[in-house]
Enzyme design. Structure first.
Site, PDB file in Angstrom:
ATOM      1  N   HIS A  41      43.416 -59.041   4.797  1.00 22.26           N
ATOM      2  CA  HIS A  41      41.946 -59.140   4.715  1.00 22.26           C
ATOM      3  C   HIS A  41      41.357 -58.246   3.635  1.00 22.26           C
ATOM      4  O   HIS A  41      40.188 -58.382   3.284  1.00 22.26           O
ATOM      5  CB  HIS A  41      41.328 -58.780   6.075  1.00 22.26           C
ATOM      6  CG  HIS A  41      41.620 -59.789   7.137  1.00 22.26           C
ATOM      7  ND1 HIS A  41      40.674 -60.643   7.627  1.00 22.26           N
ATOM      8  CD2 HIS A  41      42.773 -60.107   7.775  1.00 22.26           C
ATOM      9  CE1 HIS A  41      41.222 -61.439   8.534  1.00 22.26           C
ATOM     10  NE2 HIS A  41      42.489 -61.125   8.643  1.00 22.26           N
ATOM     11  N   ASP A  52      35.893 -54.492  -2.148  1.00 24.38           N
ATOM     12  CA  ASP A  52      35.909 -55.140  -0.827  1.00 24.38           C
ATOM     13  C   ASP A  52      36.760 -56.405  -0.915  1.00 24.38           C
ATOM     14  O   ASP A  52      36.647 -57.153  -1.896  1.00 24.38           O
ATOM     15  CB  ASP A  52      34.473 -55.514  -0.418  1.00 24.38           C
ATOM     16  CG  ASP A  52      34.277 -55.479   1.095  1.00 24.38           C
ATOM     17  OD1 ASP A  52      35.237 -55.771   1.818  1.00 24.38           O
ATOM     18  OD2 ASP A  52      33.151 -55.164   1.536  1.00 24.38           O
TER      19      ASP A  52
HETATM   20  P1  ADP Z   1      34.443 -55.038   7.067  1.00 22.36           P
HETATM   21  O1  ADP Z   1      35.385 -56.038   7.624  1.00 22.36           O
HETATM   22  O2  ADP Z   1      35.039 -54.157   6.021  1.00 22.36           O
HETATM   23  O3  ADP Z   1      33.738 -54.239   8.100  1.00 22.36           O
HETATM   24  P2  ADP Z   1      32.733 -57.311   6.435  1.00 22.36           P
HETATM   25  O4  ADP Z   1      31.444 -57.353   5.714  1.00 22.36           O
HETATM   26  O5  ADP Z   1      33.717 -58.348   5.992  1.00 22.36           O
HETATM   27  O6  ADP Z   1      33.306 -55.845   6.288  1.00 22.36           O
HETATM   28  O7  ADP Z   1      32.497 -57.534   7.982  1.00 22.36           O
HETATM   29  C1  ADP Z   1      31.664 -56.681   8.732  1.00 22.36           C
HETATM   30  C2  ADP Z   1      31.322 -57.349  10.061  1.00 22.36           C
HETATM   31  O8  ADP Z   1      30.786 -56.373  10.939  1.00 22.36           O
HETATM   32  C3  ADP Z   1      30.272 -58.423   9.921  1.00 22.36           C
HETATM   33  O9  ADP Z   1      30.585 -59.492  10.781  1.00 22.36           O
HETATM   34  C4  ADP Z   1      28.977 -57.728  10.362  1.00 22.36           C
HETATM   35  O10 ADP Z   1      28.027 -58.597  10.964  1.00 22.36           O
HETATM   36  C5  ADP Z   1      29.488 -56.761  11.381  1.00 22.36           C
HETATM   37  N1  ADP Z   1      28.637 -55.563  11.448  1.00 22.36           N
HETATM   38  C6  ADP Z   1      28.366 -54.708  10.456  1.00 22.36           C
HETATM   39  N2  ADP Z   1      27.547 -53.721  10.867  1.00 22.36           N
HETATM   40  C7  ADP Z   1      27.300 -53.962  12.157  1.00 22.36           C
HETATM   41  C8  ADP Z   1      26.529 -53.295  13.169  1.00 22.36           C
HETATM   42  N3  ADP Z   1      25.858 -52.163  12.922  1.00 22.36           N
HETATM   43  N4  ADP Z   1      26.503 -53.835  14.389  1.00 22.36           N
HETATM   44  C9  ADP Z   1      27.195 -54.962  14.650  1.00 22.36           C
HETATM   45  N5  ADP Z   1      27.929 -55.622  13.757  1.00 22.36           N
HETATM   46  C10 ADP Z   1      28.000 -55.133  12.526  1.00 22.36           C
HETATM   47  C1  G6P Z   2      38.255 -54.257   8.177  1.00 20.54           C
HETATM   48  C2  G6P Z   2      39.749 -54.426   8.284  1.00 20.54           C
HETATM   49  C3  G6P Z   2      40.136 -54.808   9.718  1.00 20.54           C
HETATM   50  C4  G6P Z   2      39.562 -53.794  10.689  1.00 20.54           C
HETATM   51  C5  G6P Z   2      38.049 -53.656  10.493  1.00 20.54           C
HETATM   52  C6  G6P Z   2      37.425 -52.603  11.391  1.00 20.54           C
HETATM   53  O1  G6P Z   2      37.686 -55.488   8.434  1.00 20.54           O
HETATM   54  O2  G6P Z   2      40.193 -55.408   7.372  1.00 20.54           O
HETATM   55  O3  G6P Z   2      41.537 -54.853   9.862  1.00 20.54           O
HETATM   56  O4  G6P Z   2      39.827 -54.162  12.020  1.00 20.54           O
HETATM   57  O5  G6P Z   2      37.782 -53.318   9.135  1.00 20.54           O
HETATM   58  O6  G6P Z   2      38.082 -51.382  11.245  1.00 20.54           O
HETATM   59  P1  G6P Z   2      38.800 -50.648  12.455  1.00 20.54           P
HETATM   60  O7  G6P Z   2      39.590 -49.560  11.829  1.00 20.54           O
HETATM   61  O8  G6P Z   2      37.682 -50.167  13.319  1.00 20.54           O
HETATM   62  O9  G6P Z   2      39.655 -51.664  13.172  1.00 20.54           O
END
Ligand code: ADP
Ligand code: G6P
Length: 467
Positions: free
Chosen positions: A167, A376
């Protein structure tokens, strides 16, 4: 019922985290909450449709939890001790691999004990998965925490079809080669029949590395590994459940919540929004500084404009994340005390987790969405905004260094390291004529709609069947 009691599935997802986190409150009450991050956002709706089993860690240390049924699929918990959480999860996964794979935007640490624990925990995941799989099952291993699982699983269960999806970005070979255990990780991944990356650049970085560091034959996107085992390497840009988000965002509850939220923010004319896990790869320092300068220079008026920044608590026991949290608190405090609004702060900063419907309400409100990571893999927030902002006049300011920028070319693209350019771009996103904004926005909506999460999963799983 436990997996070892005989419950076996023909489709199994394996990820470090389960889709739900087990949380124990101070008075000992146990509840389950949706896990953070894009991986769970993307895969959870698929599992509800496909059924099968999800093998993963329930998010707390030293707890053994029995398998259980959740939303029509089987949840198979893998336990981690406190030491394993420190060395495998916070250590090797999130202080070695995470920074290294994100262009070393923070310094990656290399420790032999962390590596050994990473290997041990990957073996536990492989064994638990082997137990959960029916004969000839399809297994889909997810992400950087489990890169050794494909080869371990193949050894345990040669009958399985094994896919792997990363991912996060796969780094340029010059960076990857710092890793003392580079060879073992490459061989771990090559245990899969199909390895997927977010963008073609990730797949070609990996194939270059295989050519350079192994003796395996590489022909086009295929690696001949051993005993006739072939591993195919391709890009599959991940997406979101577009229709699910559109329906949520248009529901009367979400529309009512977004009206309440606007009132709570003091009914500003203009709302800028940022939504991120509180992670140093997300470019929060640069973004907040850029917006702060626009307020200080009078280009944004705190009387009429609010910047709502939401940050999900993340990896709170890792030092770099603690440092980031303090820095952001201070930065926001400094900006808010120097640029006064009408009894409300110019930056409304919320360090908390929100429900999916509250997220949709925020996306509905945002005139301009700021997604400016330093690096990202994809960034699903950008795609969620495009789905949930149901007015045609949205505007997305998007980092060139997010995987999403390859598809969302009509966004206001920025280099997040270039603060002046970022400031200019934000102003352009705010002031471009309505028809210009809406043409670009609707084109991006079509793009996200046409490559939703079902397309992604079908494409990957069809290819896995075919290879
Ligand atoms: P990452 O996987 O690195 O966190 P992404 O942008 O691909 O980044 O995905 C983040 C996910 O987490 C999204 O589905 C977003 O809606 C969710 N998210 C981010 N911030 C919050 C929050 N404060 N509360 C709930 N969901 C959140
Ligand atoms: C990114 C990574 C995931 C991970 C998520 C949340 O989306 O690609 O593998 O699960 O961040 O991070 P955490 O360390 O809380 O699982």
């Amino acid at each position: 019922m436990s997996a070892s009691d005989g419950q076996q599935s023909s489709f199994v997802v394996v990820a470090n985290r389960l889709p739900v986190d087990r949380v124990t409150s101070e008075d000992g009450e146990v509840s389950w909450q949706t896990s953070p991050g894009g991986l769970v956002t993307a895969l959870e709706p698929l599992m509800r449709r496909f059924g099968g089993a999800w093998v993963g860690w329930p998010g707390s240390a030293d707890e053994t939890v029995d398998p259980f049924e959740h939303e029509g699929y089987q949840v198979v918990p893998v336990e981690l001790s406190t030491r394993e959480v420190e060395e495998y999860y916070e250590g090797f996964s999130n202080s070695t691999l995470w920074p290294l794979y994100h262009d070393a935007v923070a310094f990656p640490e290399f420790h032999r004990e962390w590596w050994e624990t990473y290997r041990d925990v990957n073996l536990r995941f492989a064994v638990r998965t082997a137990e959960a799989c029916a004969p000839n099952a399809t297994v889909w291993v997810q992400d950087y925490q489990l890169q050794l699982v494909p080869a371990m699983l193949r050894r345990l269960r040669p009958d399985l079809k094994i896919g792997f999806f990363l991912h996060i970005p796969f780094p340029p070979i010059e960076l990857y080669e710092q890793l003392p255990w580079r060879r073992q990780i490459i061989e771990g991944l090559l245990g899969a029949d199909l390895v997927g990356f977010q963008v073609p650049g990730g797949a070609s970085n990996f194939l270059r590395l295989v050519r350079r560091r192994t003796e395996h034959q590489v022909r086009s996107d295929r690696v001949s590994v051993e005993d006739g085992h072939l591993c195919t390497v391709r890009a599959y840009p991940i997406s979101i459940d577009y229709q699910g988000f559109v329906e949520l965002a248009e529901s009367p509850e979400v529309l009512a919540e977004s009206a309440e939220l606007r009132a709570e923010l003091g009914n500003p004319e203009t709302i800028l929004l940022g939504v991120d896990r509180l992670d140093y790869t997300k470019g929060l320092r640069q973004r907040i500084r850029a917006v702060g300068e626009l307020f200080a220079e009078g280009k944004l008026d705190p009387e009429t404009t609010v910047f709502l920044q939401v940050a999900t608590p993340s990896r709170e026991d890792v030092e770099e994340y603690q440092k980031l949290r303090n820095d952001i608190d201070q930065l926001v405090g400094r900006i808010n005390s120097s640029v006064g609004g009408v009894g409300r702060p110019a930056i409304s900063y919320r360090h908390a987790n929100f429900s999916r419907s509250t997220m949709a309400a925020m996306y509905q409100l945002a005139d301009v969405m700021l997604v400016t990571p330093l690096r990202d893999g994809m960034n699903l927030v950008a795609k969620e905004y495009i789905a949930c902002h149901t007015k045609s006049s949205g505007a997305l300011v998007l980092s060139e260094f997010a995987g999403a920028a390859r598809e969302l070319k009509r966004a206001y693209l920025v280099n997040p390291y270039d603060l002046d350019a970022m400031k200019d771009t934000i102003m352009r996103a705010l002031t471009d004529p309505e028809p210009v904004r809406s043409r670009a926005f609707l084109a991006m909506k079509r793009k996200v709609r046409d490559n939703s999460i079902d397309h992604w999963a079908n494409k990957f799983l069809q290819d896995l069947k075919a290879v």
